[in-house]
Scaffold this motif. Structure first.
Motif, PDB file in Angstrom:
ATOM      1  N   ARG A  11       0.853  -1.197   0.000  1.00 21.64           N
ATOM      2  CA  ARG A  11       0.000   0.000   0.000  1.00 21.64           C
ATOM      3  C   ARG A  11       0.881   1.236   0.000  1.00 21.64           C
ATOM      4  O   ARG A  11       1.888   1.301   0.728  1.00 21.64           O
ATOM      5  CB  ARG A  11      -0.913   0.014   1.228  1.00 21.64           C
ATOM      6  CG  ARG A  11      -1.812   1.242   1.337  1.00 21.64           C
ATOM      7  CD  ARG A  11      -2.697   1.185   2.574  1.00 21.64           C
ATOM      8  NE  ARG A  11      -3.523   2.380   2.676  1.00 21.64           N
ATOM      9  CZ  ARG A  11      -3.125   3.516   3.260  1.00 21.64           C
ATOM     10  NH1 ARG A  11      -1.910   3.587   3.804  1.00 21.64           N
ATOM     11  NH2 ARG A  11      -3.935   4.565   3.298  1.00 21.64           N
ATOM     12  N   ILE A  12       0.498   2.209  -0.821  1.00 19.93           N
ATOM     13  CA  ILE A  12       1.178   3.503  -0.837  1.00 19.93           C
ATOM     14  C   ILE A  12       0.361   4.497  -0.028  1.00 19.93           C
ATOM     15  O   ILE A  12      -0.838   4.691  -0.295  1.00 19.93           O
ATOM     16  CB  ILE A  12       1.357   4.025  -2.275  1.00 19.93           C
ATOM     17  CG1 ILE A  12       2.272   3.100  -3.076  1.00 19.93           C
ATOM     18  CG2 ILE A  12       1.931   5.437  -2.253  1.00 19.93           C
ATOM     19  CD1 ILE A  12       2.417   3.503  -4.540  1.00 19.93           C
ATOM     20  N   ASP A  13       0.999   5.111   0.955  1.00 20.34           N
ATOM     21  CA  ASP A  13       0.387   6.199   1.712  1.00 20.34           C
ATOM     22  C   ASP A  13       0.900   7.508   1.119  1.00 20.34           C
ATOM     23  O   ASP A  13       2.054   7.901   1.351  1.00 20.34           O
ATOM     24  CB  ASP A  13       0.750   6.108   3.195  1.00 20.34           C
ATOM     25  CG  ASP A  13       0.074   7.189   4.009  1.00 20.34           C
ATOM     26  OD1 ASP A  13      -1.164   7.151   4.136  1.00 20.34           O
ATOM     27  OD2 ASP A  13       0.787   8.107   4.489  1.00 20.34           O
ATOM     28  N   VAL A  19      -1.462  -4.102  -5.098  1.00 23.58           N
ATOM     29  CA  VAL A  19      -1.026  -2.764  -4.714  1.00 23.58           C
ATOM     30  C   VAL A  19      -2.255  -1.908  -4.469  1.00 23.58           C
ATOM     31  O   VAL A  19      -3.102  -1.752  -5.356  1.00 23.58           O
ATOM     32  CB  VAL A  19      -0.167  -2.124  -5.826  1.00 23.58           C
ATOM     33  CG1 VAL A  19       0.311  -0.748  -5.383  1.00 23.58           C
ATOM     34  CG2 VAL A  19       1.004  -3.022  -6.194  1.00 23.58           C
ATOM     35  N   THR A  20      -2.356  -1.351  -3.270  1.00 27.87           N
ATOM     36  CA  THR A  20      -3.467  -0.483  -2.906  1.00 27.87           C
ATOM     37  C   THR A  20      -3.025   0.975  -2.997  1.00 27.87           C
ATOM     38  O   THR A  20      -2.006   1.357  -2.408  1.00 27.87           O
ATOM     39  CB  THR A  20      -3.968  -0.797  -1.496  1.00 27.87           C
ATOM     40  OG1 THR A  20      -4.424  -2.163  -1.456  1.00 27.87           O
ATOM     41  CG2 THR A  20      -5.112   0.124  -1.096  1.00 27.87           C
ATOM     42  N   VAL A  21      -3.790   1.762  -3.733  1.00 26.32           N
ATOM     43  CA  VAL A  21      -3.450   3.163  -3.997  1.00 26.32           C
ATOM     44  C   VAL A  21      -4.734   3.991  -3.932  1.00 26.32           C
ATOM     45  O   VAL A  21      -5.845   3.448  -3.915  1.00 26.32           O
ATOM     46  CB  VAL A  21      -2.795   3.321  -5.379  1.00 26.32           C
ATOM     47  CG1 VAL A  21      -1.433   2.648  -5.426  1.00 26.32           C
ATOM     48  CG2 VAL A  21      -3.704   2.778  -6.478  1.00 26.32           C
ATOM     49  N   ALA A  31     -14.022   4.674  -9.394  1.00 30.05           N
ATOM     50  CA  ALA A  31     -14.497   5.164  -8.100  1.00 30.05           C
ATOM     51  C   ALA A  31     -14.160   6.645  -7.984  1.00 30.05           C
ATOM     52  O   ALA A  31     -13.396   7.197  -8.775  1.00 30.05           O
ATOM     53  CB  ALA A  31     -13.850   4.380  -6.965  1.00 30.05           C
ATOM     54  N   HIS A  32     -14.716   7.302  -6.971  1.00 31.66           N
ATOM     55  CA  HIS A  32     -14.492   8.732  -6.799  1.00 31.66           C
ATOM     56  C   HIS A  32     -14.074   9.067  -5.383  1.00 31.66           C
ATOM     57  O   HIS A  32     -14.092  10.245  -4.983  1.00 31.66           O
ATOM     58  CB  HIS A  32     -15.753   9.513  -7.183  1.00 31.66           C
ATOM     59  CG  HIS A  32     -16.188   9.241  -8.593  1.00 31.66           C
ATOM     60  ND1 HIS A  32     -17.122   8.278  -8.921  1.00 31.66           N
ATOM     61  CD2 HIS A  32     -15.779   9.770  -9.776  1.00 31.66           C
ATOM     62  CE1 HIS A  32     -17.286   8.248 -10.230  1.00 31.66           C
ATOM     63  NE2 HIS A  32     -16.482   9.133 -10.775  1.00 31.66           N
ATOM     64  N   ALA A  33     -13.680   8.070  -4.644  1.00 27.83           N
ATOM     65  CA  ALA A  33     -13.199   8.289  -3.279  1.00 27.83           C
ATOM     66  C   ALA A  33     -12.559   6.993  -2.805  1.00 27.83           C
ATOM     67  O   ALA A  33     -12.713   5.927  -3.404  1.00 27.83           O
ATOM     68  CB  ALA A  33     -14.351   8.700  -2.358  1.00 27.83           C
ATOM     69  N   GLY A  34     -11.798   7.109  -1.717  1.00 23.97           N
ATOM     70  CA  GLY A  34     -11.223   5.925  -1.099  1.00 23.97           C
ATOM     71  C   GLY A  34     -10.007   5.394  -1.846  1.00 23.97           C
ATOM     72  O   GLY A  34      -9.215   6.151  -2.403  1.00 23.97           O
ATOM     73  N   GLU A  35      -9.898   4.053  -1.868  1.00 22.82           N
ATOM     74  CA  GLU A  35      -8.733   3.404  -2.454  1.00 22.82           C
ATOM     75  C   GLU A  35      -9.160   2.272  -3.395  1.00 22.82           C
ATOM     76  O   GLU A  35     -10.304   1.784  -3.322  1.00 22.82           O
ATOM     77  CB  GLU A  35      -7.821   2.833  -1.358  1.00 22.82           C
ATOM     78  CG  GLU A  35      -7.216   3.882  -0.441  1.00 22.82           C
ATOM     79  CD  GLU A  35      -6.336   3.265   0.640  1.00 22.82           C
ATOM     80  OE1 GLU A  35      -5.298   3.860   0.965  1.00 22.82           O
ATOM     81  OE2 GLU A  35      -6.716   2.178   1.159  1.00 22.82           O
ATOM     82  N   LYS A  36      -8.236   1.869  -4.245  1.00 24.23           N
ATOM     83  CA  LYS A  36      -8.431   0.714  -5.118  1.00 24.23           C
ATOM     84  C   LYS A  36      -7.215  -0.194  -4.993  1.00 24.23           C
ATOM     85  O   LYS A  36      -6.095   0.280  -4.790  1.00 24.23           O
ATOM     86  CB  LYS A  36      -8.595   1.136  -6.581  1.00 24.23           C
ATOM     87  CG  LYS A  36      -9.866   1.866  -6.890  1.00 24.23           C
ATOM     88  CD  LYS A  36     -10.071   2.062  -8.397  1.00 24.23           C
ATOM     89  CE  LYS A  36      -9.004   2.929  -9.017  1.00 24.23           C
ATOM     90  NZ  LYS A  36      -9.313   3.271 -10.435  1.00 24.23           N
ATOM     91  N   THR A  37      -7.440  -1.485  -5.159  1.00 26.71           N
ATOM     92  CA  THR A  37      -6.349  -2.457  -5.113  1.00 26.71           C
ATOM     93  C   THR A  37      -6.201  -3.103  -6.477  1.00 26.71           C
ATOM     94  O   THR A  37      -7.153  -3.687  -7.015  1.00 26.71           O
ATOM     95  CB  THR A  37      -6.616  -3.529  -4.046  1.00 26.71           C
ATOM     96  OG1 THR A  37      -6.654  -2.908  -2.754  1.00 26.71           O
ATOM     97  CG2 THR A  37      -5.508  -4.582  -4.055  1.00 26.71           C
TER      98      THR A  37
END
Length: 664
Positions: free
Chosen positions: A71-73, A236-238, A291-297
């Motif tokens: 995951r990238i912060d 990978v979550t971004v 999507a338009h918010a949050g994260e995707k993996t």
């Protein structure tokens, strides 16, 4: 070679001959014995590595398979991850210790690399933080205490050693801060539309355990890699507005791509011209994302590879085109998929002679190398326009979004060529840079000739000067420089000043000499393809390469390996005399030649006649086994104007002033 109308008939009947000089000095004979004496290669043949240069009957190689979640912060530029590493011990030894690489520790203050190459490692971070390291056994985690030494981690195994044929699983949790622009080979670079993350050498990786040294634990000082092969499954979550491209096949397109993007990818799979998957307008349009918010993996899979890397950014334009290659299975249980050449880059990289042509270059490189040398094995090939590291990983390369024109073609082709050396042929880059950079420079020089009728030929290296367009001249400053290291010098001992001129150019030009002047294309290509095929997904040494080229080409090349690879020798020939037999052109012409150098490359001797014709005679290497002087006799014919050595200027001779002699 061209022959005059007179000489052609007579030479073909065997009337041209080479004779020894009457008296060769004892000193020159002793020198020739040294030059041509049997060369003892560094690695003796064994049951693991045979005398033919092929893997021996007992060749073995350990294996490392990875499942990684990362995951990238973005606010902190931190990358965190958890990996399950399955390590298989195929060696005949029982292993009580495991060694892993922690390449991100190169950025720690006072790392070894910061002292060795301070100009290349100016940025600092805290390196890798290991949150936990454990053995997985029957559903439980057995904690291990890692011992960190610069960029290496040693794990002492509790209980019994890991025996031959057994495997174990490690679970490692870790995180680190990604260095900024030009962080080395991992970077985060700001653009007008957001940061570009180029993520490489990002997870703890197994060191190689082999039959030559056991654990090969050279610290990472910047001289690239030596890795085991295995299968990779990574996610990978971004943030929601990021596009991610990575090594291997994307397994969950429906979860991360819009219907429009998936439709464009399907169109690209049928198109030889690049199709835009994400346009310039899409980059600034929130509705272009699923999507338009949050994260995707994003979930990727790649089989039989040494490594994986990925790039992520909200700034990416993305285009793709079909490669003319057979389909491959992207993952177990998945149907065969089309093979795509892809490029991602920021809007600032657009242009008709810039990144608009990147995918054209990618497609050509992969298809050309596949036809010429060995089939490309992975689903996709991706060119990333980012900071400009000029760096290669399996299935993906990192280049500069500001690159354009010939420079973009050359860097794209070169980095993708690394897919063959060392990603398919897994040589030890940390020790033998010439087997990686030089072999690749060799194949991409021919790719430059092949592309679009030589649009960007001849290949040039902007890191290396001078460049006259004539390699035989460009290499001379390297050969004659007493400080220049030989090719067989350990990679870490090659000064930065000589890295390109020696590891890249001299190595590549040596293969050109071998192909075009010594063996000829047919014998060379057959042997070189055999080398690639035999050592695909394995770990050859220089000795293996030397042996297989001799065995497959049917030529004893010890003199060439010694002079070009173990020493910095060069050819130097001179025409010492030119005369008619009995002062009569009709009786024939004699040409005396002397060698002043120590690299006895085959050389062409040309006799030019006053009617515009000429006769050529190739003087083979063996002519010099016991002497430094010989005489070549040509049959009678028209009056002679002059004798010329190496008339086409193909050999790297520092002094060519004595290559021509006119008839008195």
């Amino acid at each position: 070679m061209a022959y005059g109308k007179y000489a052609l008939i007579l030479i073909s009947m065997g009337y041209c001959c080479v004779g020894w000089a009457q008296a060769a000095s004892d000193v020159s004979a002793m020198e020739m014995r040294r030059i041509f004496d049997t060369l003892t290669l560094p690695d003796a043949p064994t049951r693991y590595n045979s005398g033919s240069g092929l893997p021996g009957p007992d060749y073995w190689q350990n294996r490392a398979d990875y499942v990684i979640h990362a995951r990238i912060d973005t606010p902190t530029h931190a990358l965190s991850g958890e990996e399950t590493l399955t390590y298989t011990n195929n060696s005949p030894d029982s292993l009580d210790t495991l060694w892993l690489q922690l390449d991100q520790n190169i950025y720690r203050p006072h790392s070894r690399a910061s002292f060795v190459n301070p100009e290349r490692h100016a940025r600092t971070t805290d390196g890798v933080t290991l949150d936990s390291v454990a053995i997985l056994h029957e559903g439980h985690e057995i904690p291990l205490q890692p011992h960190i030494s610069d960029t290496r981690m040693r794990l002492a195994l509790p209980g019994a050693p890991l025996p031959h044929g057994h495997r174990l699983r490690l679970r490692i949790r870790w995180h680190y801060t990604i260095p900024g622009p030009w962080g080395g080979r991992t970077a985060v670079t700001p653009t007008e539309d957001g940061d570009i993350y180029e993520i490489a050498q990002w997870y703890p990786r197994m060191c190689v355990y082999d039959s030559h040294r056991g654990w090969d634990t050279l610290p990472y000082l910047g001289q690239e890699f030596y890795l085991e092969y295995g299968d990779f499954d990574y996610a990978v979550t971004v943030p929601w507005n990021f596009t991610v491209v990575g090594s291997g096949a994307l397994l969950n397109p429906a979860a991360v791509l819009t219907r429009t993007e998936r439709g464009r990818l399907a169109q690209a799979a049928r198109s030889r011209a690049a199709v835009m998957i994400r346009t310039a307008q899409d980059v600034t349009a929130p509705d272009s994302h699923l999507a338009h918010a949050g994260e995707k993996t994003w979930h990727f899979h790649m089989e039989n590879t040494r490594d994986v890397s990925f790039a992520a950014s909200p700034a990416f334009m993305w285009d793709a085109a079909r490669m003319d290659l057979p389909p491959v299975r992207p993952a177990p249980g998945m149907p065969p998929a089309p093979r795509l050449a892809m490029s991602v880059y920021p809007r600032a990289g657009r242009g008709p002679q810039a990144w608009d042509r990147s995918t054209e270059y990618v497609r050509h490189a992969i298809e050309y190398f596949s036809r010429q040398w060995f089939p490309y094995p992975w689903p996709n090939a991706i060119n990333v326009g980012g900071h400009g590291a000029g760096m290669e990983y399996p299935g993906i390369v990192f280049d500069g979004w500001k690159d354009r024109d010939a420079a973009l073609f050359w860097i794209t082709t070169h980095e993708l060529g690394h897919g063959w050396f060392p990603m398919i042929v897994g040589s030890n880059e940390r020790r033998y840079a010439f087997m990686d950079e030089g072999f690749n420079t060799f194949i991409d020089a021919y790719a430059s000739r092949h592309f679009n009728h030589g649009e960007y030929a001849p290949k040039q290296d902007p890191e290396f000067a001078p460049q006259t367009g004539r390699p035989a001249d460009d290499i001379i400053p390297v050969l004659t420089d007493p400080q220049a290291p030989p090719l067989m010098t350990a990679a870490e001992l090659v000064p930065e000043k000589y890295r390109h001129s020696v590891s890249y150019f001299k190595s590549a030009y040596g293969l050109v000499l071998l192909r075009e002047q010594i063996l000829g294309p047919e014998r060379f290509d057959t042997a070189f393809r055999r080398y690639i095929q035999a050592w695909a997904y394995r770990h050859p040494t220089p000795s293996d390469f030397f042996r297989i080229m001799e065995s497959e080409s049917g030529e004893d090349l010890g003199w060439f390996w010694r002079g070009w690879y173990f020493e910095n020798d060069w050819p130097d020939y001179a025409v010492s005399d030119l005369s008619y037999i009995n002062n009569d052109a009709q009786q024939g012409t004699q040409v005396s030649i002397r060698t002043l150098g120590r690299l006895m490359l085959p050389i062409t001797l040309r006799l030019e006649y006053d009617d515009g014709t000429h006769a050529d005679q190739v003087i083979p290497t063996e002519s010099w086994h016991q002497t430094d002087t010989l005489t070549v006799t040509f049959p009678g014919g028209p009056p002679v104007l002059r004798a010329v050595l190496d008339p086409d200027h193909t050999l790297p001779e520092p002094d060519r002033a004595n290559n021509i002699r006119s008839m008195k």
